[in-house]
Scaffold this active site. Structure first.
Site, PDB file in Angstrom:
ATOM      1  N   THR A  11       0.825  -1.207   0.000  1.00 41.29           N
ATOM      2  CA  THR A  11       0.000   0.000   0.000  1.00 41.29           C
ATOM      3  C   THR A  11       0.862   1.261   0.000  1.00 41.29           C
ATOM      4  O   THR A  11       2.011   1.229   0.468  1.00 41.29           O
ATOM      5  CB  THR A  11      -0.902  -0.008   1.261  1.00 41.29           C
ATOM      6  N   ASP A  12       0.281   2.360  -0.469  1.00 37.12           N
ATOM      7  CA  ASP A  12       0.999   3.646  -0.405  1.00 37.12           C
ATOM      8  C   ASP A  12       1.105   4.157   1.033  1.00 37.12           C
ATOM      9  O   ASP A  12       1.864   5.070   1.326  1.00 37.12           O
ATOM     10  CB  ASP A  12       0.330   4.695  -1.302  1.00 37.12           C
ATOM     11  N   GLU A  13       0.325   3.536   1.954  1.00 39.46           N
ATOM     12  CA  GLU A  13       0.315   4.042   3.335  1.00 39.46           C
ATOM     13  C   GLU A  13       1.651   3.834   4.041  1.00 39.46           C
ATOM     14  O   GLU A  13       1.921   4.458   5.062  1.00 39.46           O
ATOM     15  CB  GLU A  13      -0.853   3.424   4.113  1.00 39.46           C
TER      16      GLU A  13
ATOM     17  N   TYR B  43      -1.598  -0.492  10.975  1.00 34.69           N
ATOM     18  CA  TYR B  43      -1.771  -1.164   9.681  1.00 34.69           C
ATOM     19  C   TYR B  43      -0.577  -0.882   8.772  1.00 34.69           C
ATOM     20  O   TYR B  43       0.075  -1.810   8.263  1.00 34.69           O
ATOM     21  CB  TYR B  43      -3.079  -0.712   9.006  1.00 34.69           C
TER      22      TYR B  43
ATOM     23  N   LYS C 177       2.385  -3.387   7.254  1.00 30.58           N
ATOM     24  CA  LYS C 177       2.631  -3.577   5.816  1.00 30.58           C
ATOM     25  C   LYS C 177       4.079  -3.186   5.477  1.00 30.58           C
ATOM     26  O   LYS C 177       4.746  -3.868   4.691  1.00 30.58           O
ATOM     27  CB  LYS C 177       1.648  -2.741   4.972  1.00 30.58           C
TER      28      LYS C 177
HETATM   29  P1  NAD Z   1      -9.644  -7.286   2.349  1.00 32.39           P
HETATM   30  O1  NAD Z   1      -9.613  -6.999   3.821  1.00 32.39           O
HETATM   31  O2  NAD Z   1     -10.880  -7.022   1.579  1.00 32.39           O
HETATM   32  O3  NAD Z   1      -9.274  -8.829   2.108  1.00 32.39           O
HETATM   33  C1  NAD Z   1      -8.246  -9.474   2.784  1.00 32.39           C
HETATM   34  C2  NAD Z   1      -8.362 -10.967   2.525  1.00 32.39           C
HETATM   35  O4  NAD Z   1      -7.291 -11.613   3.238  1.00 32.39           O
HETATM   36  C3  NAD Z   1      -9.671 -11.581   3.052  1.00 32.39           C
HETATM   37  O5  NAD Z   1     -10.211 -12.468   2.101  1.00 32.39           O
HETATM   38  C4  NAD Z   1      -9.235 -12.323   4.316  1.00 32.39           C
HETATM   39  O6  NAD Z   1     -10.064 -13.448   4.601  1.00 32.39           O
HETATM   40  C5  NAD Z   1      -7.824 -12.738   3.948  1.00 32.39           C
HETATM   41  N1  NAD Z   1      -6.997 -12.969   5.152  1.00 32.39           N
HETATM   42  C6  NAD Z   1      -6.861 -12.168   6.233  1.00 32.39           C
HETATM   43  N2  NAD Z   1      -6.059 -12.754   7.141  1.00 32.39           N
HETATM   44  C7  NAD Z   1      -5.651 -13.938   6.617  1.00 32.39           C
HETATM   45  C8  NAD Z   1      -4.808 -14.991   7.078  1.00 32.39           C
HETATM   46  N3  NAD Z   1      -4.231 -14.949   8.272  1.00 32.39           N
HETATM   47  N4  NAD Z   1      -4.599 -16.048   6.266  1.00 32.39           N
HETATM   48  C9  NAD Z   1      -5.197 -16.121   5.028  1.00 32.39           C
HETATM   49  N5  NAD Z   1      -6.026 -15.172   4.566  1.00 32.39           N
HETATM   50  C10 NAD Z   1      -6.247 -14.081   5.340  1.00 32.39           C
HETATM   51  O7  NAD Z   1      -8.392  -6.504   1.776  1.00 32.39           O
HETATM   52  P2  NAD Z   1      -8.223  -5.770   0.368  1.00 32.39           P
HETATM   53  O8  NAD Z   1      -8.722  -4.399   0.482  1.00 32.39           O
HETATM   54  O9  NAD Z   1      -8.714  -6.646  -0.704  1.00 32.39           O
HETATM   55  O10 NAD Z   1      -6.622  -5.690   0.304  1.00 32.39           O
HETATM   56  C11 NAD Z   1      -5.864  -6.750  -0.262  1.00 32.39           C
HETATM   57  C12 NAD Z   1      -4.393  -6.387  -0.213  1.00 32.39           C
HETATM   58  O11 NAD Z   1      -4.158  -5.181  -0.922  1.00 32.39           O
HETATM   59  C13 NAD Z   1      -3.855  -6.171   1.201  1.00 32.39           C
HETATM   60  O12 NAD Z   1      -2.566  -6.707   1.271  1.00 32.39           O
HETATM   61  C14 NAD Z   1      -3.826  -4.657   1.336  1.00 32.39           C
HETATM   62  O13 NAD Z   1      -2.832  -4.257   2.233  1.00 32.39           O
HETATM   63  C15 NAD Z   1      -3.505  -4.242  -0.091  1.00 32.39           C
HETATM   64  N6  NAD Z   1      -3.997  -2.900  -0.483  1.00 32.39           N
HETATM   65  C16 NAD Z   1      -5.297  -2.567  -0.304  1.00 32.39           C
HETATM   66  C17 NAD Z   1      -5.745  -1.319  -0.723  1.00 32.39           C
HETATM   67  C18 NAD Z   1      -7.196  -0.903  -0.586  1.00 32.39           C
HETATM   68  O14 NAD Z   1      -7.529   0.237  -0.882  1.00 32.39           O
HETATM   69  N7  NAD Z   1      -8.096  -1.770  -0.176  1.00 32.39           N
HETATM   70  C19 NAD Z   1      -4.856  -0.422  -1.327  1.00 32.39           C
HETATM   71  C20 NAD Z   1      -3.521  -0.822  -1.498  1.00 32.39           C
HETATM   72  C21 NAD Z   1      -3.107  -2.067  -1.076  1.00 32.39           C
HETATM   73  P1  TYD Z   2     -10.713   4.103   4.498  1.00 37.35           P
HETATM   74  O1  TYD Z   2     -11.681   3.681   3.455  1.00 37.35           O
HETATM   75  O2  TYD Z   2     -10.804   3.492   5.858  1.00 37.35           O
HETATM   76  O3  TYD Z   2      -9.260   3.915   3.870  1.00 37.35           O
HETATM   77  P2  TYD Z   2      -7.793   4.398   4.450  1.00 37.35           P
HETATM   78  O4  TYD Z   2      -7.927   4.795   5.853  1.00 37.35           O
HETATM   79  O5  TYD Z   2      -6.981   3.173   4.286  1.00 37.35           O
HETATM   80  O6  TYD Z   2      -7.372   5.519   3.548  1.00 37.35           O
HETATM   81  O7  TYD Z   2     -10.844   5.666   4.686  1.00 37.35           O
HETATM   82  C1  TYD Z   2     -10.664   6.579   3.605  1.00 37.35           C
HETATM   83  C2  TYD Z   2     -10.695   7.983   4.180  1.00 37.35           C
HETATM   84  O8  TYD Z   2     -12.018   8.248   4.664  1.00 37.35           O
HETATM   85  C3  TYD Z   2      -9.783   8.182   5.369  1.00 37.35           C
HETATM   86  O9  TYD Z   2      -9.264   9.505   5.315  1.00 37.35           O
HETATM   87  C4  TYD Z   2     -10.692   8.028   6.571  1.00 37.35           C
HETATM   88  C5  TYD Z   2     -12.027   8.562   6.060  1.00 37.35           C
HETATM   89  N1  TYD Z   2     -13.247   7.944   6.613  1.00 37.35           N
HETATM   90  C6  TYD Z   2     -14.297   8.763   7.047  1.00 37.35           C
HETATM   91  O10 TYD Z   2     -14.215   9.993   7.018  1.00 37.35           O
HETATM   92  N2  TYD Z   2     -15.426   8.156   7.515  1.00 37.35           N
HETATM   93  C7  TYD Z   2     -15.561   6.801   7.581  1.00 37.35           C
HETATM   94  O11 TYD Z   2     -16.619   6.293   8.042  1.00 37.35           O
HETATM   95  C8  TYD Z   2     -14.477   5.962   7.121  1.00 37.35           C
HETATM   96  C9  TYD Z   2     -14.568   4.463   7.158  1.00 37.35           C
HETATM   97  C10 TYD Z   2     -13.347   6.605   6.633  1.00 37.35           C
END
Ligand code: NAD
Ligand code: TYD
Length: 365
Positions: free
Chosen positions: A146-148, A171, A175
């Site tokens: 992630t970019d975080e 988090y 990562k």
């Molecule tokens: P998500 O929370 O929707 O899904 C995570 C999946 O991992 C789920 O299916 C969960 O059951 C599985 N999981 C969790 N713990 C586990 C374990 N111990 N063993 C096996 N499986 C396990 O997450 P997402 O949003 O789809 O993100 C997927 C990946 O992409 C993550 O690595 C996250 O850090 C990265 N990512 C997400 C975003 C975003 O905006 N959502 C952006 C950049 C990177």
């Molecule tokens: P989120 O979807 O949790 O992603 P991330 O924290 O990984 O960027 O949140 C996106 C942005 O929205 C973040 O600045 C937090 C804000 N946010 C709210 O203002 N209200 C909400 O209910 C949630 C879940 C997030």
């Protein structure tokens, strides 16, 4: 080896490559699994997922009968289970998405983030190292990040691949830690590994604890839409299928040892994004313009809330010709349409009934 195992083994050997996708039942993982299963019938795709609250096999109902798809319920924290999986399949490629992914949950309970995101990643790295030995030709460990990990930006600048890590939440710290371990295994043991760091994703199948699906659901149900602080925080939003297409390119063309940034070049202040969503929802639900905006409710800010993320993805664009497709408003509209059309999916997720899907489809298998 018993007869059943032998048959299973013969089936596996038929494929050109066996690829492990971890976290494939989650939001982004399910889009990646679908893309690979459909586009690469000569790959065997093994989805290993623990099915935490965020894992939902209903996301993959349309591909679960495909011959080149296999689901393995696996906790990546369980070292023995991971080793067994690697012995069974001899993976040539790994696309590692499994993670605890929600910042707010990491603030209330960081431990699970350390176990899954750090220990789980190390277990996979060890299994790859043991399984591959010196036979590294054609192998790849692709870690999705992630970019975080880069921390928070002020009003200027963008994260590049050279930006120093400065994670601020449990988090992002977990990562960042896993990224460092992947790089260390690449450097020390020559494990062929690539990493990509992506900005905030949105789109179908996202668990409604994250901003966009949560807001869509609350607006639909006339419930308050919580905006943290003053809503001034900025995120760079990318449609989930664009992330999946970038992952596809990097998996096939990425250079081991390299990192690639993925982003939408699409920065939005939270409050502006919520207002745009309200406008779209008013139109879709036949409400008077301005009705949904009345649901916006400012709430206490997230502790340590990162102000701004913005990703420079020019390396990926130049080297691989990748670019995001839908305009944001179009992508948002597609997302709203999906949530409004998939009422059952949303109801099952909110009621917890989606867990029964696994039991009905997979118990006894
Ligand atoms: P998500 O929370 O929707 O899904 C995570 C999946 O991992 C789920 O299916 C969960 O059951 C599985 N999981 C969790 N713990 C586990 C374990 N111990 N063993 C096996 N499986 C396990 O997450 P997402 O949003 O789809 O993100 C997927 C990946 O992409 C993550 O690595 C996250 O850090 C990265 N990512 C997400 C975003 C975003 O905006 N959502 C952006 C950049 C990177
Ligand atoms: P989120 O979807 O949790 O992603 P991330 O924290 O990984 O960027 O949140 C996106 C942005 O929205 C973040 O600045 C937090 C804000 N946010 C709210 O203002 N209200 C909400 O209910 C949630 C879940 C997030």
């Amino acid at each position: 080896m018993g007869k059943e195992d032998q048959k299973e083994n013969e089936k596996i050997m038929k494929y050109r490559k066996t690829i492990l996708i971890t976290g494939g039942a989650g939001f982004i993982g399910s889009h990646v699994v679908r893309r690979f299963v459909k586009n690469y019938p000569y790959y065997l795709i093994v989805n290993a997922d623990k099915l935490t609250y965020a894992g939902n096999l209903e996301n993959l109902a349309d591909v679960e009968e495909n011959k080149n798809y296999k689901f393995e319920k696996t906790d990546i924290v369980d070292k023995k289970a991971v080793e067994k999986l690697f012995r069974k399949y001899s993976f040539a490629g790994i696309i590692h998405l499994a993670a605890e992914s929600h910042v707010d949950r990491s603030i209330t309970g960081p431990d699970e983030f350390v176990f899954t995101n750090i220990i789980g990643t190390v277990n996979l790295l060890n299994a790859a190292r043991n399984g591959w030995h010196d036979n590294l030709d054609g192998k790849l460990f692709y870690h999705i990040s992630t970019d975080e990990v880069f921390g928070s930006l002020g009003s200027e600048g963008m994260f590049t691949e050279e930006t120093a890590y400065d994670p601020k939440s449990p988090y992002s710290a977990s990562k960042a830690s896993s990224d460092h371990m992947v790089r260390a295994y690449n450097h020390t043991y020559r494990i062929p590994a690539v990493i990509s760091n992506c900005s905030n994703n949105y789109g179908p199948n996202q668990f409604p604890e994250k901003l966009i699906p949560l807001a869509i659901n609350n607006i639909k149900n006339n419930k308050p839409v919580p905006v943290y602080g003053k809503g001034e925080n900025i995120r760079d939003w990318l449609y989930v299928e664009d992330h999946a297409s970038a992952i596809d390119k990097i998996f096939h063309r990425g250079k081991p040892g390299e990192t690639y940034n993925i982003g939408g070049n699409n920065e939005w202040k939270n409050i502006d994004l919520i207002k745009l969503l309200c406008k779209i929802m008013d139109r879709k639900l036949g409400r008077k313009p301005g009705d949904s905006e009345k649901l916006i409710t400012y709430v206490k800010d997230r502790p340590g809330h990162d102000l701004r993320y913005a990703i420079d993805s020019s390396k990926l664009q130049k080297e691989m010709g990748w670019k995001p497709i839908p305009e944001f408003e179009e992508g948002l509209e597609k997302t709203v349409d999906w949530y409004l059309a998939n009422v059952k999916w949303l109801e099952n997720v909110i009621s917890g009934d989606y867990v029964k899907y696994y039991d009905s489809m997979y118990s006894g298998r």
